[in-house]
Design an enzyme around this catalytic site. Structure first.
Site, short mmCIF file in Angstrom:
data_model
loop_
_atom_site.label_atom_id
_atom_site.label_comp_id
_atom_site.label_asym_id
_atom_site.label_seq_id
_atom_site.Cartn_x
_atom_site.Cartn_y
_atom_site.Cartn_z
CG ASP A 81 26.32 -45.13 -40.60
OD1 ASP A 81 26.28 -45.97 -41.54
OD2 ASP A 81 26.83 -44.00 -40.74
CB ALA A 106 32.43 -49.32 -37.84
NE ARG A 119 20.56 -54.14 -48.16
CZ ARG A 119 20.50 -53.36 -49.22
NH1 ARG A 119 19.53 -53.55 -50.12
NH2 ARG A 119 21.35 -52.38 -49.40
CB CYS A 156 31.21 -51.79 -52.53
SG CYS A 156 31.58 -50.39 -51.45
CG PHE A 216 30.47 -49.73 -42.10
CD1 PHE A 216 31.26 -48.60 -42.01
CD2 PHE A 216 31.02 -50.96 -41.73
CE1 PHE A 216 32.58 -48.69 -41.59
CE2 PHE A 216 32.33 -51.06 -41.30
CZ PHE A 216 33.12 -49.92 -41.23
#
Length: 456
Positions: free
Chosen positions: A283, A312, A207, A396, A261
C-alpha cells in the site's frame, strides 16, 4: 404536510423504485417546506406517490423515505427501520461486524451505519438525516445497546447538501481501535482515522472466494506427496522435493500472492488463512501498512507476509521491467552485458495477483482517465502472474460500468499477450443489498481470471 408536485413528462424512475427526485423533475412546491423536512410527493394529477425529505439547495431535491404517508422521522420510525436492518443481517451473516444500514438500499437514504461488535460508526450524508441525528442515536441505542457510537461524517459529499464535515463521539465511549471478526479472522479497525468508516465490509464474501486459489501449487515447485516410512512401522504420506528430501514447511502447497492497495490487509489475511505460502502486502500509505502489519500479527501470519510501502503503479512497473531484463539476459542475445548488475529492480512474479484499488472514477467525466488507470494496473498485474495463475481484480467506481470494466481488462490482456478465463464475477456482499432500479447501488465489480499465455 407540504408537497412536491412532479412534472407530467418526467421519467417514471420513482415508480420503478428509485428514491431520488431531481430539481428538474419538479413542477412546483406547495406549503413552504422546511429544508430537511418531510414533504408529500404527488404526481401531476395530485396522486400521492411517496413521502420524502426536502432540500432545495441540493440537486437531489427530495429523497424518498416511505411509500406511505409519514408524519415524522422520529425515534420510533428509526427503531422500526433499524430492527428491519438488523433482521436482514442476522439472517445472512453469522458475525457481529458488518454494514448495518446501507442508505437507499435499506430505505434510509443518506444514512450509513457500520457495526463493529458493540461499537457503531455513523455517517450522515444529507441535510434530512443530519437533522435527525439525535433520533438516530436514540434509536440505535435502543435497538443495539452499543458501548459507543462514533460519527464519521467527514466526507466531501456533505458539501453538496450545504453541510460541513464533522466527526466525533455521539454516544458512550467509542475507542479508537476495535477488533472484530471476519470469516474467522481477527481484524483491528481504526474507526477514528481509518478510510471512510474504518473498514470496507463490501468485499467480505469476495475475500472468502479466493480460497480455492491458495493451494495446489506445490507440484510446480517439484514437491509431491510420497509414501515415507512411519515411526513404529508402516507408511505415511509426506511432501518430498526433487532431491528426495521431506519438506517440513507446512505451506509447501501454497500460492505466492501479491496484494496491491491492501488498506488493512484483508485479502492478505484471507490468503494466509487459506494456505498461501508467501504474501506481499503493498500500500502507498504507511498508516495502512501499519494497520495491515498489526492484523497479520493478531492472526499469527508474520512468517508468511512481507510488507511494502510503495505506489502500486510504480511497483508493478518496476517488477515488469526487471522481468523483461531477466528475460533478455536469459536469451543471451549479446545485447546485454550479463557481468553487470541488473539496472531494473525486481522481476518477481506471483501465482495470484490481487488488485483492489480505490475508485478511479468518482464522476462521469473521470471515466476516460479511469479506463487508462484500470488498463495500466491490470496490464502490469497480468504480466506478473505466473502461467496458469490468477488475477483477482476489482473496481468500486460506479461510473465504470461492468461492460466497460471487462472491456478494459480484455484490452489489457490483449496488450499483455494473455488469454483470460473468467472464473468468478461478483458484486458487493449481503450487507450491501441492491434495490432493483437504483443503478447507483451497483458500484462494485469483482472478478477472478485464470491467466494463460498463448502457448497452448
Amino acid at each position: 404536510m407540504p408537497s412536491v408536485i412532479l412534472q407530467r413528462s418526467r421519467k417514471k424512475r420513482l415508480e420503478q423504485g428509485h428514491p431520488w427526485i431531481y430539481s428538474n423533475e419538479i413542477e412546483k412546491v406547495e406549503g413552504g417546506p422546511q429544508p430537511g423536512g418531510l414533504v408529500s410527493v404527488l404526481d401531476w394529477r395530485d396522486k400521492f406517490l411517496a413521502t420524502g425529505y426536502y432540500n432545495p439547495d441540493s440537486q437531489i431535491t427530495v429523497r424518498v423515505i416511505s411509500y406511505q404517508p409519514l408524519e415524522a422521522m422520529d425515534t420510533a420510525f428509526f427503531i422500526q427501520r433499524f430492527e428491519q436492518c438488523l433482521a436482514h443481517r442476522n439472517r445472512f451473516l453469522q458475525e457481529d461486524a458488518y454494514r448495518l444500514v446501507y442508505g437507499e438500499a435499506d430505505f434510509l437514504p443518506g444514512l450509513v451505519v457500520d457495526r463493529f461488535g458493540d461499537v457503531l460508526v455513523v455517517q450522515l450524508l444529507t441535510l434530512g438525516m443530519d437533522r435527525c441525528r439525535d433520533s438516530i442515536v436514540e434509536a440505535l441505542a435502543a435497538v443495539l445497546q452499543p458501548a459507543g457510537i462514533y460519527e464519521r461524517s467527514d466526507v466531501s459529499v456533505r458539501a453538496l447538501e450545504g453541510l460541513e464535515e464533522v466527526k466525533g463521539p455521539l454516544y458512550g465511549d467509542p475507542p479508537r481501535h476495535v477488533t472484530v471478526t471476519e470469516n474467522g479472522l481477527l481484524i483491528q479497525v481504526d474507526i477514528w482515522q481509518g478510510q471512510k468508516t474504518g473498514y470496507f465490509f463490501d468485499q467480505r464474501e469476495n475475500r472468502a472466494s479466493i480460497e480455492p486459489l491458495m493451494t495446489g501449487w506445490g507440484e510446480r515447485s517439484g514437491v509431491t506427496l510420497q509414501q515415507l516410512p512411519a515411526d513404529g512401522g508402516g507408511f505415511r504420506m509426506a511432501p518430498v522435493n526433487r532431491k528426495g528430501k521431506e519438506v517440513v514447511f507446512p505451506y509447501w502447497d501454497g500460492a505466492t500472492v501479491l496484494e496491491c492497495f491492501s488498506h488493512t490487509g484483508s485479502f492478505t489475511l484471507h490468503a494466509c488463512k487459506y494456505g498461501a505460502k508467501k504474501v506481499t502486502c503493498l500500500d502507498i500509505s504507511e498508516h495502512a501498512i501499519q494497520s495491515a502489519r498489526e492484523n497479520v500479527r493478531l492472526n499469527g501470519f508474520e512468517e508468511r507476509v512481507e510488507f511494502v510501502v510503495a505506489d502500486a503503479f510504480e511497483y508493478l512497473r518496476s517488477q515488469v521491467k526487471g522481468q523483461d531484463e531477466r528475460r533478455l539476459r536469459a536469451a543471451d542475445t549479446g545485447k546485454v552485458d550479463t557481468s553487470q548488475p541488473m539496472t531494473a529492480g525486481g522481476g518477481r512474479t506471483w501465482d495470484v495477483v490481487i488488485l483492489d484499488p480505490p475508485a478511479f472514477a468518482k464522476t462521469k467525466g473521470a471515466v476516460k482517465g479511469a479506463c487508462r488507470g484500470y488498463k495500466d494496473i491490470n496490464l502490469h498485474g497480468l504480466k506478473l502472474v505466473n502461467e496458469g495463475g490468477y488475477l483477482v481484480t476489482a473496481s468500486c467506481s460506479y461510473h465504470m460500468k461492468p461492460e466497460l470494466f471487462l472491456q478494459t481488462i480484455q484490452e489489457a490482456a490483449m496488450d499483455a499477450g494473455k488469454v483470460l478465463r473468467l472464473i468468478e464475477w461478483r458484486a458487493a456482499g449481503k450487507d450491501h443489498p441492491q434495490i432493483l432500479g437504483v443503478n447507483e447501488g451497483h458500484y462494485l465489480k469483482f472478478a477472478i481470471f485464470e491467466v494463460r499465455s498463448k502457448t497452448f
